[in-house]
Every structure is written in C-alpha cells, then in structure tokens.
Design a protein around this motif. Sequence first.
Motif, PDB file in Angstrom:
ATOM      1  N   VAL A 145       0.854  -1.192   0.000  1.00 48.37           N
ATOM      2  CA  VAL A 145       0.000   0.000   0.000  1.00 48.37           C
ATOM      3  C   VAL A 145       0.892   1.245   0.000  1.00 48.37           C
ATOM      4  O   VAL A 145       2.056   1.172   0.418  1.00 48.37           O
ATOM      5  CB  VAL A 145      -0.933   0.040   1.243  1.00 48.37           C
ATOM      6  N   PRO A 146       0.383   2.392  -0.481  1.00 45.57           N
ATOM      7  CA  PRO A 146       1.200   3.615  -0.477  1.00 45.57           C
ATOM      8  C   PRO A 146       1.582   4.045   0.943  1.00 45.57           C
ATOM      9  O   PRO A 146       0.767   3.986   1.868  1.00 45.57           O
ATOM     10  CB  PRO A 146       0.283   4.667  -1.120  1.00 45.57           C
ATOM     11  N   VAL A 147       2.835   4.471   1.133  1.00 52.34           N
ATOM     12  CA  VAL A 147       3.327   4.971   2.413  1.00 52.34           C
ATOM     13  C   VAL A 147       3.903   6.369   2.180  1.00 52.34           C
ATOM     14  O   VAL A 147       4.780   6.543   1.325  1.00 52.34           O
ATOM     15  CB  VAL A 147       4.400   4.046   3.012  1.00 52.34           C
ATOM     16  N   VAL A 148       3.413   7.370   2.924  1.00 55.53           N
ATOM     17  CA  VAL A 148       3.835   8.761   2.739  1.00 55.53           C
ATOM     18  C   VAL A 148       4.300   9.327   4.071  1.00 55.53           C
ATOM     19  O   VAL A 148       3.602   9.195   5.091  1.00 55.53           O
ATOM     20  CB  VAL A 148       2.669   9.622   2.189  1.00 55.53           C
ATOM     21  N   ALA A 149       5.473   9.958   4.085  1.00 55.98           N
ATOM     22  CA  ALA A 149       5.959  10.641   5.295  1.00 55.98           C
ATOM     23  C   ALA A 149       5.296  12.010   5.375  1.00 55.98           C
ATOM     24  O   ALA A 149       5.331  12.782   4.417  1.00 55.98           O
ATOM     25  CB  ALA A 149       7.468  10.788   5.241  1.00 55.98           C
ATOM     26  N   ILE A 150       4.673  12.305   6.531  1.00 56.00           N
ATOM     27  CA  ILE A 150       3.962  13.578   6.688  1.00 56.00           C
ATOM     28  C   ILE A 150       4.291  14.200   8.035  1.00 56.00           C
ATOM     29  O   ILE A 150       4.679  13.509   8.974  1.00 56.00           O
ATOM     30  CB  ILE A 150       2.424  13.404   6.569  1.00 56.00           C
ATOM     31  N   ASN A 151       4.130  15.524   8.115  1.00 58.00           N
ATOM     32  CA  ASN A 151       4.217  16.257   9.378  1.00 58.00           C
ATOM     33  C   ASN A 151       3.067  17.261   9.387  1.00 58.00           C
ATOM     34  O   ASN A 151       3.207  18.388   8.919  1.00 58.00           O
ATOM     35  CB  ASN A 151       5.561  16.978   9.512  1.00 58.00           C
ATOM     36  N   PRO A 152       1.887  16.835   9.912  1.00 60.54           N
ATOM     37  CA  PRO A 152       0.703  17.708   9.845  1.00 60.54           C
ATOM     38  C   PRO A 152       0.883  19.038  10.558  1.00 60.54           C
ATOM     39  O   PRO A 152       0.306  20.046  10.159  1.00 60.54           O
ATOM     40  CB  PRO A 152      -0.388  16.871  10.535  1.00 60.54           C
ATOM     41  N   ARG A 153       1.688  19.053  11.627  1.00 60.48           N
ATOM     42  CA  ARG A 153       1.881  20.297  12.389  1.00 60.48           C
ATOM     43  C   ARG A 153       2.568  21.366  11.550  1.00 60.48           C
ATOM     44  O   ARG A 153       2.395  22.557  11.786  1.00 60.48           O
ATOM     45  CB  ARG A 153       2.687  20.016  13.653  1.00 60.48           C
ATOM     46  N   LYS A 154       3.399  20.914  10.578  1.00 61.05           N
ATOM     47  CA  LYS A 154       4.127  21.859   9.724  1.00 61.05           C
ATOM     48  C   LYS A 154       3.674  21.786   8.270  1.00 61.05           C
ATOM     49  O   LYS A 154       4.325  22.344   7.382  1.00 61.05           O
ATOM     50  CB  LYS A 154       5.628  21.579   9.818  1.00 61.05           C
ATOM     51  N   ASN A 155       2.561  21.059   8.021  1.00 60.55           N
ATOM     52  CA  ASN A 155       1.997  20.915   6.677  1.00 60.55           C
ATOM     53  C   ASN A 155       2.981  20.301   5.682  1.00 60.55           C
ATOM     54  O   ASN A 155       2.936  20.593   4.482  1.00 60.55           O
ATOM     55  CB  ASN A 155       1.488  22.265   6.143  1.00 60.55           C
ATOM     56  N   LYS A 156       3.867  19.451   6.162  1.00 63.99           N
ATOM     57  CA  LYS A 156       4.828  18.788   5.272  1.00 63.99           C
ATOM     58  C   LYS A 156       4.273  17.445   4.816  1.00 63.99           C
ATOM     59  O   LYS A 156       3.679  16.706   5.606  1.00 63.99           O
ATOM     60  CB  LYS A 156       6.161  18.582   5.992  1.00 63.99           C
ATOM     61  N   GLY A 157       4.469  17.127   3.542  1.00 66.84           N
ATOM     62  CA  GLY A 157       4.041  15.840   2.996  1.00 66.84           C
ATOM     63  C   GLY A 157       2.590  15.794   2.565  1.00 66.84           C
ATOM     64  O   GLY A 157       2.136  14.787   2.012  1.00 66.84           O
ATOM     65  N   LEU A 158       1.834  16.877   2.795  1.00 64.97           N
ATOM     66  CA  LEU A 158       0.411  16.854   2.459  1.00 64.97           C
ATOM     67  C   LEU A 158       0.150  16.821   0.952  1.00 64.97           C
ATOM     68  O   LEU A 158      -0.778  16.126   0.515  1.00 64.97           O
ATOM     69  CB  LEU A 158      -0.308  18.048   3.106  1.00 64.97           C
ATOM     70  N   PRO A 159       0.943  17.537   0.116  1.00 70.44           N
ATOM     71  CA  PRO A 159       0.728  17.414  -1.341  1.00 70.44           C
ATOM     72  C   PRO A 159       0.886  15.974  -1.833  1.00 70.44           C
ATOM     73  O   PRO A 159       0.083  15.497  -2.643  1.00 70.44           O
ATOM     74  CB  PRO A 159       1.797  18.341  -1.935  1.00 70.44           C
ATOM     75  N   ALA A 160       1.925  15.262  -1.354  1.00 69.06           N
ATOM     76  CA  ALA A 160       2.134  13.862  -1.763  1.00 69.06           C
ATOM     77  C   ALA A 160       0.985  12.989  -1.267  1.00 69.06           C
ATOM     78  O   ALA A 160       0.537  12.074  -1.985  1.00 69.06           O
ATOM     79  CB  ALA A 160       3.468  13.353  -1.206  1.00 69.06           C
ATOM     80  N   LEU A 161       0.508  13.262  -0.060  1.00 72.85           N
ATOM     81  CA  LEU A 161      -0.614  12.495   0.485  1.00 72.85           C
ATOM     82  C   LEU A 161      -1.859  12.707  -0.373  1.00 72.85           C
ATOM     83  O   LEU A 161      -2.563  11.747  -0.719  1.00 72.85           O
ATOM     84  CB  LEU A 161      -0.876  12.940   1.925  1.00 72.85           C
ATOM     85  N   LYS A 162      -2.151  13.968  -0.720  1.00 71.23           N
ATOM     86  CA  LYS A 162      -3.328  14.264  -1.546  1.00 71.23           C
ATOM     87  C   LYS A 162      -3.219  13.640  -2.932  1.00 71.23           C
ATOM     88  O   LYS A 162      -4.225  13.195  -3.509  1.00 71.23           O
ATOM     89  CB  LYS A 162      -3.520  15.776  -1.654  1.00 71.23           C
ATOM     90  N   LYS A 163      -1.999  13.585  -3.464  1.00 72.28           N
ATOM     91  CA  LYS A 163      -1.795  12.967  -4.774  1.00 72.28           C
ATOM     92  C   LYS A 163      -2.145  11.485  -4.732  1.00 72.28           C
ATOM     93  O   LYS A 163      -2.794  10.953  -5.644  1.00 72.28           O
ATOM     94  CB  LYS A 163      -0.334  13.164  -5.217  1.00 72.28           C
ATOM     95  N   ASN A 164      -1.734  10.805  -3.665  1.00 76.80           N
ATOM     96  CA  ASN A 164      -2.059   9.385  -3.515  1.00 76.80           C
ATOM     97  C   ASN A 164      -3.552   9.167  -3.329  1.00 76.80           C
ATOM     98  O   ASN A 164      -4.109   8.195  -3.856  1.00 76.80           O
ATOM     99  CB  ASN A 164      -1.289   8.793  -2.325  1.00 76.80           C
ATOM    100  N   ILE A 165      -4.199  10.072  -2.592  1.00 77.68           N
ATOM    101  CA  ILE A 165      -5.660   9.980  -2.431  1.00 77.68           C
ATOM    102  C   ILE A 165      -6.342  10.115  -3.794  1.00 77.68           C
ATOM    103  O   ILE A 165      -7.272   9.369  -4.126  1.00 77.68           O
ATOM    104  CB  ILE A 165      -6.173  11.068  -1.460  1.00 77.68           C
ATOM    105  N   GLU A 166      -5.858  11.057  -4.591  1.00 78.12           N
ATOM    106  CA  GLU A 166      -6.436  11.282  -5.916  1.00 78.12           C
ATOM    107  C   GLU A 166      -6.250  10.065  -6.816  1.00 78.12           C
ATOM    108  O   GLU A 166      -7.160   9.672  -7.548  1.00 78.12           O
ATOM    109  CB  GLU A 166      -5.789  12.519  -6.558  1.00 78.12           C
ATOM    110  N   LEU A 167      -5.077   9.437  -6.753  1.00 81.75           N
ATOM    111  CA  LEU A 167      -4.810   8.249  -7.576  1.00 81.75           C
ATOM    112  C   LEU A 167      -5.727   7.089  -7.189  1.00 81.75           C
ATOM    113  O   LEU A 167      -6.217   6.358  -8.064  1.00 81.75           O
ATOM    114  CB  LEU A 167      -3.346   7.828  -7.442  1.00 81.75           C
ATOM    115  N   ILE A 168      -5.969   6.917  -5.898  1.00 83.29           N
ATOM    116  CA  ILE A 168      -6.890   5.865  -5.456  1.00 83.29           C
ATOM    117  C   ILE A 168      -8.306   6.179  -5.923  1.00 83.29           C
ATOM    118  O   ILE A 168      -9.033   5.297  -6.392  1.00 83.29           O
ATOM    119  CB  ILE A 168      -6.848   5.698  -3.922  1.00 83.29           C
ATOM    120  N   ALA A 169      -8.701   7.461  -5.816  1.00 84.63           N
ATOM    121  CA  ALA A 169     -10.040   7.865  -6.253  1.00 84.63           C
ATOM    122  C   ALA A 169     -10.220   7.625  -7.756  1.00 84.63           C
ATOM    123  O   ALA A 169     -11.322   7.324  -8.224  1.00 84.63           O
ATOM    124  CB  ALA A 169     -10.274   9.331  -5.918  1.00 84.63           C
TER     125      ALA A 169
END
Length: 708
Positions: A145-169
């Motif tokens: 399954v896709p694995v993405v490194a994120i840091n929500p407190r600093k908004n890091k990794g969110l673009p890559a996370l959203k891209k994976n969500i879009e690909l699944i959709a």
Amino acid sequence: MKVPINIALVGNPNSGKSSLFNALTGLNQKVSNFPGVTVDKKTGTARISQQLEANIIDLPGTYSLYPKSADEFVTYDVLLNPSGKDRPDMVLIIADASNLKRNLLFCSQIIDLKMPVIIGLTMMDLAKKKGVEIDLAGLERELGVPVVAINPRKNKGLPALKKNIELIAQEKFGAPARDFIENHALAPAVVHELNQLLPLRSDYAALHVAVNYDELTFLDKHKQAAVRELLQKNNFNKTKVQGEEIMQRYARIKQIMHGTVVETDPLQQQLQTERIDNLLLHRFWGYAILLAVLFLLFQSIFWLASYPMDLIDAGFGSLSGWLSNVLPDNQLSDIFINGIIAGLGGIAVFIPQIMILFGLITVLEDTGYMARISFLTDRLMRQVGLNGKSVMPLISGVACAVPAIMAARNIENRKERLITIMITPLMSCSARLPIYTIMIALVIPDKAVLGFMSLQGLAMMILYLLGFFMAVLVAAVMKLFVKIREKSYFIMELPVYRAPRWKNVGTTMVEKAKIFVTDAGKVIMIISIVLWFLASYGPSGKMDAVHTKYEQLQAQTTDSVQLADIDHQFQSEKLSASYAGILGHAIEPVVKPLGFDWKIGIALITSFAAREVFVGTMATLYSVGEADETDATLREKMASATRIDGTPVYTLATGLSLMIFYAFAMQCMSTLAIVKRETKSWKYPIIQFVYMTALAYICSFIVYEIFK
C-alpha cells in the motif's frame, strides 16, 4: 459535480491523527454523534484537488481491531460494516514512525480488511533522533500500500498524500492485492461459510464477525443466531484464533522491519524526553513539581487577569452610570441598565480568567505534561477504586464537566467508568470561577504570604484541590457500593515533550471565551430580564403600602441627607416587597443556617440553570435595589451590603460557606443531562444531584459554624 469520497482517518492515540484532520479540513468541521451511541463523530470536508473533494471521518483512536472501550468499538463497527452510512471509500492510517512496530499491527489489520489504504507516517523527526531510519519505498513494497511521510503540524508531505488519495479515487490503486497473513488458514471452515452467509469484503472481516458477531450493529438477530449456530457446529475457539493471529502478525512485522528499518542500539539511546521523565515522574520530585505547576496555574489566574478584570469591571460600572444619565427615566431604560447591562457586566468581567485558565491547560496538554499527571496519580486512583485513566476526565472537569464526563468513555472498566462519571462534577469547573473570584476578592485579604505568594491565589488553589480530594473521597465510598467486578488495567502511551503550538493556544483561548460569553450570556440575559421584572414588581397591596409610607416620610422633611437616606430605605423595602423579595424570604429559613440572606437564596435557585448565573443574579438584584444609578462595581455593591441589623452580609464566614457550597453542589442542568445520556438511566443523575446537594449543605453549614 462528482460526489465527495468518504475517507476514514484511523490510527493509534497520540499518533498525530487529530493534527492531520485539522490540517486537511481547516474550519470545515462539525461534531455530532455516531448513530445510536454517544461517541463524538468529527467530520470535515477537504479539497484534495480541483476535481476532488473528500469527507474526512476522524474515527476514535485505537491500538488494534480488538475494541476495549465504547470509542474503540465505534471505529471497529464503521470499518467492519459493509453497508453503513459512514462506510469509507478508503482508509487513511496514521502511524507513528518512532513506534513503528506497535503501529504496524493496526496497519496490518486494516490492510487485511481489503479496503483501499494509505499509510501516513508521522513523527519522522523523532524517529531520526532515536536513530531509526526507514526505507519508505521498501516498506511500501512489503506492505503493498502507499506509504507517505507527513508532518501535519508543519503541513509537510500533504501534497504527496493528496496525490495518492487522488490516484486511489481515480482507481489507479485499489484494495491491497495480497493478505498480510494467511487469514483463511486460521479457521478455514468458519471463514468459508461466513463468506457464503454474509456480504463481507475479506477473509479477515469474516474472522472478526466470528469473534464479535453479538456486538456488531449491522447484524440483526436472525443473522446473529445463524452465525452462533455456525460457530458452534465448527467448535470455533476465538481466544485461540486471536492469539495465533497476533503471533503471526508480529512475526511478519519483525521480518518487514528487519529489511526496511535500521535502528541503533536502544541501550545507547537516551532521548531528552526520557531525561525529563526521570525528573517529572520521580517518586518524590514528580509530585512536588505537580503541586508547583498547579500553584503557578492558580497564581497566574489572579496575577495576569487582575488588570484587565479591573478595567472591564470599571468600564461596565461607568457605562451603567453614563446610561442612567443620558437615557430617559422609564421602564425600558431601567430594564436595559439594571437587567441586561448589569447581568452581562457581571459575567464579562471574568473573561480574562477564563481565557488564562484554558490557555494554560492547553499549554499543559500540548507539551505532553497532562498525560504525565495521569501516570503520577494512578497509584492514588487505584486505592479508591479507579485508575490513572480516570484522572484525564477529572482534569478536564476543571474546564467543563460535560466533555469531561464524555471523556470517561475511554475507561474500559465499567465500574471505574461509572464512578468517574459520578465524581467528575466535584471538580471545580470554569463556571465556578466567577463565584470563587468575587467571593475571594470580598473576604480574603489581597496580601502576600512569605513575601511572594498571593493569599487570594492560594485560596483559589485550595478550592480546586478541595474539589479533587472530595472527589477521591467520594470515589472510595462508591467503590464499596458499586457491585461490578471486572479486572482493570492501566496502559497508557506517554507522548513526547513538544513546544506548545502558540497559535493553537491562542485559538483555544478565544474560542473558549466566545463559548463562555455566548452560552452563559444567553442564560444570564433571560434570567436577568425575568429577575428585573420579579424585583421591580410585586403584589399591588404590598407595593402600594410601601409607596404610601415613603411618600409620607419624604413629605415630612426637606433635608437632602435625610431624603437620600429615606430613598435608600424605600428602594430596599420595595425590593423586599417585590415578587423576588417574597420568594427570597420564603426560602431564607432554609439557607439562613449557612449564613446566606434572601438575595443569596434567590441566586442559589437561578444558578441551578448554570452556576455562573449567580454573579449575574447578584448584579441584577443589587442594581434594582439601588437608590440611585451609580458607577460602583458589583464587588463594591456587595462589599457595602448589610443585613437588617446593620451587620455586613459578606463576612469571612459567609464568604467561605458560599464558596464551599458552590464547590460541592450539583448546580448544572447540562451536566445532569449528559450523565443521563452516558449512563442511559435517570437513576444516576438523581443520585448525583441528591448526594452533591446534601454534601454541599452539610459542609457549608460546618464551615459557617466554625468561622462565624
């Protein structure tokens, strides 16, 4: 426009799930309840791309797919239910990279449910400090399954996370192609027959139906009976199956981590968090530091808030005096000045203290110290029939008893949960703060003790500690009467220490102040207007007699001093003859043994709606009872109040008695309503109301007798 997709947000507690939910949804959030249960349902909308919107469902944190509390069972039911309203189109799992082995257990279980999955790895910076290096590509390959490194407190990794969500959709990725472990082999016959009987997504979902069929809401009684018969026929042993499953999962996790994770020797690691814990969780110094933190908290409430409170108090006093001079002398002006302005002024003055209290509590939560308080107090809690998890609702009760009682859902043991619910309202909530503040200012001298401690701040701290120790004492008594026998465990993950998020602290302070003003303001405005009417009007015979008496007295003199004195007596006797006065005098025999006069008696009744209404009630009564409109503050009016014999109303004995009464009395309709909802019975809120009122009356009487 395409229908938004549903994304379930899941993860272990303290993994960063709430931070990601806030980062994705921003202000587009709402809180309701899951159908049929009283567990909070946090949902929000997120813009994933220009073409894609998502409904994010923030499910309660859980360590595995074997639920132990009401909150965890909600997560379990949503993920298992194949046709539920909240059925997710994909699952976003938040995993703590610094505790990867434990987090991967839950991840592996979700993967085997055969839903589209993305894993968001948080705490990568902490993992690096621990000497942990993770091969993200290798981990993704092993898990499937896709694995993405994120840091929500600093908004890091969110673009890559959203891209994976879009690909699944867009169905570029689907559900995991392979099982994490061979689930079918754990109970082949049972899994096969359940897949024939029910529309399940996977073999692993079939195993969970076999384990918890009698608690799953999507199975009706007929299907539960069919599953029960099936299991009996195949001699299904759920304990054995669960044990084998967990062992196989950890064996596979160990294999995956060996190939994708590099760790330094744990014996060589000593993080800053561990060094701080050696001090803050010390057998002696830990408790000393806790008391020091509480001392500073309550000293700050007085010290930091004194100047803005004085400004607000003086401002409302001046506003009332100015309005009385510029507005025409009629009933509409009277109700506006002595009803609405007086009532709201009585509550607005406490906004600085409310903001400081919530701000400091948020700092303690954000830094990770609040969880340590639970750990420190576990030993004490066990002696009275509770455990360390009960401390979190009790601490939350310092803010408000309603969410605090709801937080008791995390306590797995039913007896401990019930006792926690029953004692939480004894903690001094923010609604009691206005009463404590004004009474301390009236009867406790504003002087320093030992040269640096404020005596008033010390009194405030004692009141809060008194609530806690009374709660512990009542818990020890209830332990003897609640006949529920269950084993109790206290397992809690201590979060790492972090710098507080000052933006979050500021937002919380503003939001809590707004809630306090709007919620309390609505009740106070209604009660102030009703009180103004009751205090301004009375039976025509009594009111006419008072008017006639003082008209004759005024006609007998022209001396301005005597006229002012007569006018003061007139307003006082007119208030006494009003409907409010009649009600107050009727209940005065009941409250007189506590040192209270009839005005305080009226305030006790009105504050059953909400405790903070006490101050608004006193503001209205003392404003209506004035001879002339002045810019005196409520504190000054109460300080100068006298009884019929000329003695002051607010002596040390009366002040202490009143504070003790409010410290223990159950005067909050919202709390009683939430206790009924959480316990699903009127029995417990009735018991709570009776024992707390009796406790308040007896303790208040004893204190008054000692100090009068």
